[in-house]
Scaffold this active site. Sequence first.
Site, mmCIF file in Angstrom:
data_model
loop_
_atom_site.group_PDB
_atom_site.id
_atom_site.type_symbol
_atom_site.label_atom_id
_atom_site.label_comp_id
_atom_site.label_asym_id
_atom_site.label_seq_id
_atom_site.Cartn_x
_atom_site.Cartn_y
_atom_site.Cartn_z
ATOM 1 N N HIS B 141 0.946 -1.168 -0.012
ATOM 2 C CA HIS B 141 0.144 0.170 0.043
ATOM 3 C C HIS B 141 0.840 1.169 -0.078
ATOM 4 O O HIS B 141 1.982 1.221 0.578
ATOM 5 C CB HIS B 141 -0.927 -0.052 1.185
ATOM 6 C CG HIS B 141 -1.711 1.275 1.559
ATOM 7 N ND1 HIS B 141 -1.669 2.393 1.886
ATOM 8 C CD2 HIS B 141 -3.206 0.740 1.302
ATOM 9 C CE1 HIS B 141 -2.747 2.867 1.855
ATOM 10 N NE2 HIS B 141 -3.892 2.174 1.820
ATOM 11 N N ASP B 218 3.111 -4.683 7.840
ATOM 12 C CA ASP B 218 1.989 -3.839 7.771
ATOM 13 C C ASP B 218 0.909 -4.909 7.862
ATOM 14 O O ASP B 218 0.683 -5.708 6.919
ATOM 15 C CB ASP B 218 2.035 -3.013 6.308
ATOM 16 C CG ASP B 218 0.593 -2.557 5.994
ATOM 17 O OD1 ASP B 218 -0.279 -2.858 6.734
ATOM 18 O OD2 ASP B 218 0.455 -1.768 4.812
ATOM 19 N N GLN B 221 -4.349 -5.352 7.031
ATOM 20 C CA GLN B 221 -5.478 -6.150 6.169
ATOM 21 C C GLN B 221 -5.440 -7.568 6.982
ATOM 22 O O GLN B 221 -6.483 -8.307 6.674
ATOM 23 C CB GLN B 221 -5.052 -6.397 4.587
ATOM 24 C CG GLN B 221 -5.280 -5.136 4.041
ATOM 25 C CD GLN B 221 -6.743 -4.670 3.832
ATOM 26 O OE1 GLN B 221 -7.626 -5.383 4.171
ATOM 27 N NE2 GLN B 221 -7.025 -3.520 3.398
ATOM 28 N N LYS B 244 -10.545 -0.661 10.315
ATOM 29 C CA LYS B 244 -10.822 -1.861 9.303
ATOM 30 C C LYS B 244 -11.066 -3.162 10.195
ATOM 31 O O LYS B 244 -11.177 -3.981 9.439
ATOM 32 C CB LYS B 244 -9.280 -2.221 8.512
ATOM 33 C CG LYS B 244 -8.974 -0.924 7.656
ATOM 34 C CD LYS B 244 -8.127 -1.532 6.617
ATOM 35 C CE LYS B 244 -7.263 -0.472 6.292
ATOM 36 N NZ LYS B 244 -7.965 0.361 4.858
ATOM 37 N N CYS B 384 -4.822 2.537 -3.774
ATOM 38 C CA CYS B 384 -3.571 2.977 -3.024
ATOM 39 C C CYS B 384 -2.455 2.049 -3.353
ATOM 40 O O CYS B 384 -1.546 1.809 -2.327
ATOM 41 C CB CYS B 384 -3.539 3.432 -1.422
ATOM 42 S SG CYS B 384 -4.845 4.394 -1.410
HETATM 43 C C1 LIG Z 1 -2.381 -2.899 3.549
HETATM 44 C C2 LIG Z 1 -2.726 -1.500 4.069
HETATM 45 N N1 LIG Z 1 -1.696 -0.725 4.575
HETATM 46 C C3 LIG Z 1 -2.072 0.538 4.908
HETATM 47 C C4 LIG Z 1 -3.238 0.946 4.945
HETATM 48 C C5 LIG Z 1 -3.586 2.346 5.260
HETATM 49 O O1 LIG Z 1 -4.478 2.467 6.333
HETATM 50 P P1 LIG Z 1 -4.904 3.761 6.930
HETATM 51 O O2 LIG Z 1 -5.416 4.547 5.861
HETATM 52 O O3 LIG Z 1 -5.725 3.565 8.233
HETATM 53 O O4 LIG Z 1 -3.605 4.525 7.595
HETATM 54 C C6 LIG Z 1 -4.163 0.248 4.299
HETATM 55 C C7 LIG Z 1 -5.702 0.881 4.294
HETATM 56 O O5 LIG Z 1 -5.887 1.805 3.375
HETATM 57 C C8 LIG Z 1 -3.927 -1.179 3.824
HETATM 58 O O6 LIG Z 1 -4.865 -1.620 3.400
#
Ligand SMILES: Cc1ncc(COP(=O)(O)O)c(C=O)c1O
Lengths: 151, 426
Positions: B141, B218, B221, B244, B384
Amino acid sequence: MHLDSLYQEIILDHYRHPHNKGLREPYDAEVHHVNPTCGDEVTLRVRLDGDKVVDVSYDSLGCSISQASASVMTDLVVGKDVEEANEVHQAFLELMQSRGAGEPDEEVLEDAVAFAGVSRYPARIKCALLGWMAWKDAVARTMDNVSEATS
Amino acid sequence: MTVTGTNVGYDVDTVRKDFPILERTVHDGRRLVYLDSANTSQKPRTVLDAMEEFLSRHNANIHRASHALGEEATEAYEAARLKVARFVGSADETEIVFTKNISEAINLVAYSVGNASTLGTGDPRLRVGPGDEVVITVMEHHSNIVPWQLLCERTGATLKWFDVSEDGTLDMSRLDELVNERTKIVAVAHQSNMLGTINPVRLIAERAHHVGALVLVDAAQSVPHRGVDVRDLGADFVGFTGHKMCGPTGIGVLWARRELLDVMPPFLGGGEMIETVEMERSTFAPPPHKFEAGTMPITEAVGLGAAVDYLTELDRDAVDAHDQDLTAYALDQFAGVEGLRLFGPADAADRGPVVSFEVDGVHPHDVSQVLDAEGVAVRAGHHCARPLHKRFGVTASTRASFYLYNTRADVDALVAGLAQVKRYFG
Ligand SMILES: Cc1ncc(COP(=O)(O)O)c(C=O)c1O
């Protein structure tokens, strides 16, 4: 939700059979614009002769709305003076900002009146404007180039 | 069509009743089919109630008010920290730092490392510079790409990345080459938010530790769906995000080994993160407070605590089995949709409950627009993960994601919606 108000037949026609698509020579300026949220892209070239728009050619990747809008836009601006074309652009911008309440002037906007429904879908307005934004930028650059060349 | 899965111990109808939003309709009375939980999940009543109860009965600032409410608020906030720690298998709740989302959690690590690098003193593991390498993957992401790009720009370190194979799994063939003695940090997603692929994080961590590099996972998910034990992962840092996992927006988590938090310089400076402040310089509070500058999202932390309780009570394995059942069912149904190209592993066992696809000749924006008119909420775009889309030769895809309240009927609605898409654009 009335999808038909968004996907008017004119829009789908331009989407399936885009006008003026493909990059052509000669041109005065080329720009590349993207829609950062969805990744849609357009590369657009403008050719002017004095104040007259002689050609607008483009290559693009994107949804039906952005593709059709670019196609309609080229029909509207090619052959006009830059000032006239900018007035059409202004009318289209106003239509997009109308939240579904716009009463587009068909004399000015021609096929672009079909995009009236898009103004009700905030997420899609940027799609409809992508080609127009590229056009505006390319014309500005062309003017800059010309003024540099003559100064 | 039966809507109950093979997961006999799990009653999705009861679960659905916990989520008030699922009762509403969209677009002239259509049932809401919410297939965008990988973007943000819906919230159960218990989370909404916990937040309201906190605000209406216990609200005060934390760690600085010496009155009854201040003590109650502090207790509620710290209780949430404890719950989150236990939820991911940490025995030491001071290893849990609250942030506003996972993006901030990753930035915290990247900026702390950057600060250590410019200070040039302190723990050598945290110092990166020219000749050093930071390794990520093309599957990340943007939140796990951009902070590392910025770190490399600031410090002169070099960014490297793993590629993915056509089947959507990480290309591990270059592991030993990519993760080498120059590597200082490896940052990798536990589960891809586009492909659903679950990555062999432990294997990567073993190699990284072998060469003395630190590992950030990370887990945005994965934590919502299956039991994640931070020690099991073998990572040094694990980030996830409240919204999430049935929690509210505005709260995220960084777990890090305490020993690292002790030696890391602060990221943000401000109130509550200090020990003492002189005009010339300051000393800092012990972790986790060293990393929690200013007034924190207290209500949101309480909400996240309630979300963790909710997930724990449901039983993590049952949730996982339910999500997997839906994913398998969706992949099965997709096989019958002509012109549908699936991205990512073909077998549900190798992925999380996220399915991204392309409908031949129809742009994802148009797919999602037609689906939306049918009440089916999916995501269209690059999610993203632009480099990953580029890797597969597309600028965008349509993504459906499933969570504990989704049913096979939701998947059926999606598949029926795809038939509508073709009617319009076929
Ligand atoms: C794998 C992953 N990393 C990071 C994020 C970023 O999350 P956040 O926008 O809550 O910081 C997301 C979701 O948008 C994600 O799916």
